[in-house]
Motif scaffolding. Structure first.
Motif, short mmCIF file in Angstrom:
data_model
loop_
_atom_site.label_atom_id
_atom_site.label_comp_id
_atom_site.label_asym_id
_atom_site.label_seq_id
_atom_site.Cartn_x
_atom_site.Cartn_y
_atom_site.Cartn_z
N GLY A 1 -0.42 44.44 -9.25
CA GLY A 1 0.84 45.03 -9.68
C GLY A 1 0.76 45.37 -11.15
N ILE A 2 1.91 45.48 -11.79
CA ILE A 2 1.96 45.80 -13.21
C ILE A 2 2.79 44.74 -13.93
CG2 ILE A 2 2.66 47.50 -14.94
CD1 ILE A 2 2.38 49.65 -12.81
N ILE A 3 2.27 44.26 -15.04
CA ILE A 3 2.99 43.30 -15.88
C ILE A 3 3.55 44.06 -17.08
CG2 ILE A 3 2.83 41.21 -17.27
CD1 ILE A 3 2.45 40.76 -14.27
N GLY A 4 4.82 43.87 -17.35
CA GLY A 4 5.46 44.51 -18.49
C GLY A 4 5.61 43.54 -19.64
N MET A 5 5.37 43.98 -20.85
CA MET A 5 5.56 43.15 -22.04
C MET A 5 6.65 43.77 -22.90
SD MET A 5 2.88 41.57 -24.83
CE MET A 5 2.48 43.04 -25.77
N VAL A 6 7.72 43.03 -23.11
CA VAL A 6 8.85 43.49 -23.93
C VAL A 6 8.68 42.94 -25.34
CG1 VAL A 6 11.35 43.69 -24.11
CG2 VAL A 6 10.29 43.34 -21.87
N SER B 1 5.80 43.47 -11.68
CA SER B 1 5.60 42.24 -10.91
C SER B 1 6.01 41.01 -11.70
CB SER B 1 4.13 42.11 -10.49
OG SER B 1 3.73 43.22 -9.72
N GLY B 2 5.97 41.12 -13.01
CA GLY B 2 6.36 40.03 -13.90
C GLY B 2 6.50 40.56 -15.30
N MET B 3 7.07 39.76 -16.21
CA MET B 3 7.29 40.21 -17.58
C MET B 3 6.90 39.15 -18.59
SD MET B 3 10.73 42.49 -18.04
CE MET B 3 11.66 42.57 -16.52
N ILE B 4 6.43 39.64 -19.74
CA ILE B 4 6.18 38.82 -20.91
C ILE B 4 7.22 39.21 -21.95
CG2 ILE B 4 4.52 38.18 -22.70
CD1 ILE B 4 2.35 39.37 -20.79
N LEU B 5 7.96 38.26 -22.46
CA LEU B 5 8.95 38.52 -23.50
C LEU B 5 8.44 37.94 -24.81
CD1 LEU B 5 12.24 37.62 -21.57
CD2 LEU B 5 11.09 39.83 -21.73
N VAL B 6 8.32 38.80 -25.83
CA VAL B 6 7.70 38.39 -27.09
C VAL B 6 8.77 38.16 -28.16
CG1 VAL B 6 6.04 39.00 -28.88
CG2 VAL B 6 5.66 39.76 -26.53
N GLY B 7 8.69 36.99 -28.82
CA GLY B 7 9.54 36.71 -29.97
C GLY B 7 11.02 36.93 -29.71
N ASN B 8 11.66 37.70 -30.59
CA ASN B 8 13.10 37.93 -30.50
C ASN B 8 13.52 38.82 -29.34
OD1 ASN B 8 13.62 36.33 -32.73
ND2 ASN B 8 13.46 38.02 -34.18
N ALA B 9 12.56 39.38 -28.61
CA ALA B 9 12.90 40.16 -27.42
C ALA B 9 13.41 39.23 -26.32
CB ALA B 9 11.68 40.94 -26.93
N ALA B 10 13.12 37.95 -26.45
CA ALA B 10 13.53 36.98 -25.44
C ALA B 10 14.85 36.32 -25.85
CB ALA B 10 12.45 35.91 -25.26
N VAL C 1 6.98 34.93 -18.71
CA VAL C 1 6.35 34.05 -19.71
C VAL C 1 6.87 34.47 -21.08
CG1 VAL C 1 4.20 33.35 -20.83
CG2 VAL C 1 4.25 33.67 -18.36
N LEU C 2 7.24 33.49 -21.88
CA LEU C 2 7.65 33.78 -23.26
C LEU C 2 6.44 33.61 -24.17
CD1 LEU C 2 11.09 31.92 -23.56
CD2 LEU C 2 10.55 34.11 -22.48
N LEU C 3 6.22 34.60 -25.02
CA LEU C 3 5.11 34.58 -25.96
C LEU C 3 5.66 34.47 -27.38
CD1 LEU C 3 2.08 34.86 -26.61
CD2 LEU C 3 2.36 37.35 -26.45
N VAL D 1 3.94 30.36 -24.25
CA VAL D 1 2.65 30.28 -24.95
C VAL D 1 2.92 30.63 -26.41
CG1 VAL D 1 0.31 31.20 -25.17
CG2 VAL D 1 1.33 30.93 -22.88
N CYS D 2 2.67 29.68 -27.30
CA CYS D 2 2.98 29.87 -28.72
C CYS D 2 1.85 29.37 -29.59
CB CYS D 2 4.25 29.10 -29.10
SG CYS D 2 5.73 29.52 -28.13
N SER D 3 1.76 29.93 -30.78
CA SER D 3 0.87 29.33 -31.78
C SER D 3 1.58 28.07 -32.28
CB SER D 3 0.59 30.31 -32.92
OG SER D 3 1.79 30.81 -33.46
N ASP D 4 0.81 27.05 -32.57
CA ASP D 4 1.37 25.75 -32.95
C ASP D 4 1.81 25.80 -34.41
OD1 ASP D 4 1.89 23.08 -33.57
OD2 ASP D 4 0.39 22.35 -32.16
#
Length: 346
Positions: A69-74, A125-134, A150-152, A164-167
């Motif tokens: 499928g396709i994964i979207g990243m916001v 099929s699924g989404m990645i939300l980055v930073g303040n987009a979430a 998944v939140l990045l 998934v975050c940098s520590d």
């Protein structure tokens, strides 16, 4: 037709039992408490060895492998260096799984964005939300519908989510220890106006880390605006901190986009880096090593973060967003020491 890949072949490659491999490939791993990391290893090697391709040729159902499928990243903005640094790694990670990958920016109008998210759920099929987009409302809606997400570089403590975050705690400690080793005593920490809410957590970690260190005489905090095209950095925002009685001997920049304007502003005032003031960044930025005085900074583990995001979202897609376990992954950044911190002067 190539040789058929059997469970025992995969097991031998990994040094695991054939039973464990069989449970993973037949979607029974969660029921038997097999660790997610082990599941990811088994599925990754199975893909590399062509297990799923062989099954497809014979027309056999493969429970563990979803149709591509396709994964979207916001993302909140395409101007963030982190976005175009990590995107190639994510593209490679999803390509290895057989998933498509698309990036789009968050609409600043909340109502319009909520409607758009509802539409995109049917396409991705699924989404990645980055930073303040979430933001909370979107994440809550997706989580309620058991949609794979998944939140990045974002965590929401009130909700059980895959992140998934940098520590940041590790990053603050690494930078504080480095500045302490250089004998720097007076710190100025600069956050960007537009990213102040996002920087808040890192600011808090730095504040705690410097307090624990007890090796600094003073630690000051200020906010500076990112100059628009053609404008210069507002030096008045930091000038008082570079003169007595404060006289900061090191500047920590939280937002990598502020580094270049600040660097040029210091040069224009004939303030030498690092002889007069050390300069370090809590984020990596493209071109930092090309400056006359390369910048010391923290670098996120982009490749490792991308693989982890891809494996988690793939697992969520496979389980239709109803995975038993939600993972909160924090990865320590790497310190890249360059001449801007004055290490070569010590």
């Amino acid at each position: 037709m190539g040789k058929k890949v059997k469970n025992k072949d995969i097991a031998a490659r990994l040094g695991l039992s054939g039973t464990l491999v069989s449970l993973v490939l037949n979607n029974k791993a969660d029921q038997h408490g097999i660790k997610k990391e082990t599941q990811e290893r088994v599925l990754a090697v199975a893909r590399q060895m062509g297990y799923f391709n062989a099954a497809a040729e014979k027309g056999e159902p493969v429970p563990a492998e979803e149709k591509p499928g396709i994964i979207g990243m916001v993302v909140p903005s395409m101007n963030d260096p982190f976005i175009y640094e990590i995107t190639p790694y994510l593209q490679k990670a999803f390509s290895s799984i057989g998933l498509g990958f698309s990036v789009f920016t968050r609409d600043p109008d909340d109502m319009r964005f909520n409607r758009l998210t509802t539409s995109l759920k049917k396409f991705f099929s699924g989404m990645i939300l980055v930073g303040n987009a979430a933001d909370d409302s979107v994440v809550r809606a997706l989580n309620r519908d058991s949609y794979p997400v998944v939140l990045l570089e974002k965590s929401i403590k009130r909700m059980r989510l895959n992140t998934v975050c940098s520590d940041r705690i590790a990053g603050a400690a690494i930078m504080t220890q480095h500045l302490t080793s250089l004998g720097l005593k007076n710190l100025l920490i600069i956050s960007g106006e537009d990213s102040a809410s996002y920087d808040k957590e890192m600011l808090e970690e730095l504040r705690n880390s410097t307090k624990k260190s007890r090796n600094f005489d003073s630690v000051h905090f200020t906010v500076a605006g990112l100059p628009k095209a053609g404008d210069k950095f507002d030096f008045a925002a930091i000038e008082n901190f570079l003169r007595p009685p404060h006289r900061s001997d090191a500047i920590i920049v939280l937002n990598s986009q502020l580094v270049f304007p600040l660097y040029l502003a210091l040069q224009a005032k004939n303030i030498r880096i690092p002889q007069d003031v050390a300069l370090v960044s809590m984020e990596d930025g493209i071109g930092f090593d090309l400056l006359t005085t390369p910048v010391t900074r923290l670098r996120r583990p982009l490749a490792a973060m991308s693989l982890k995001v891809a494996n988690i979202i793939w697992s969520e897609v496979k389980n239709k967003g109803k995975s038993k376990y939600k993972r909160q992954v924090n990865m320590a950044p790497e310190l890249l020491i360059r001449s801007s911190c004055g290490s070569y002067l010590k």
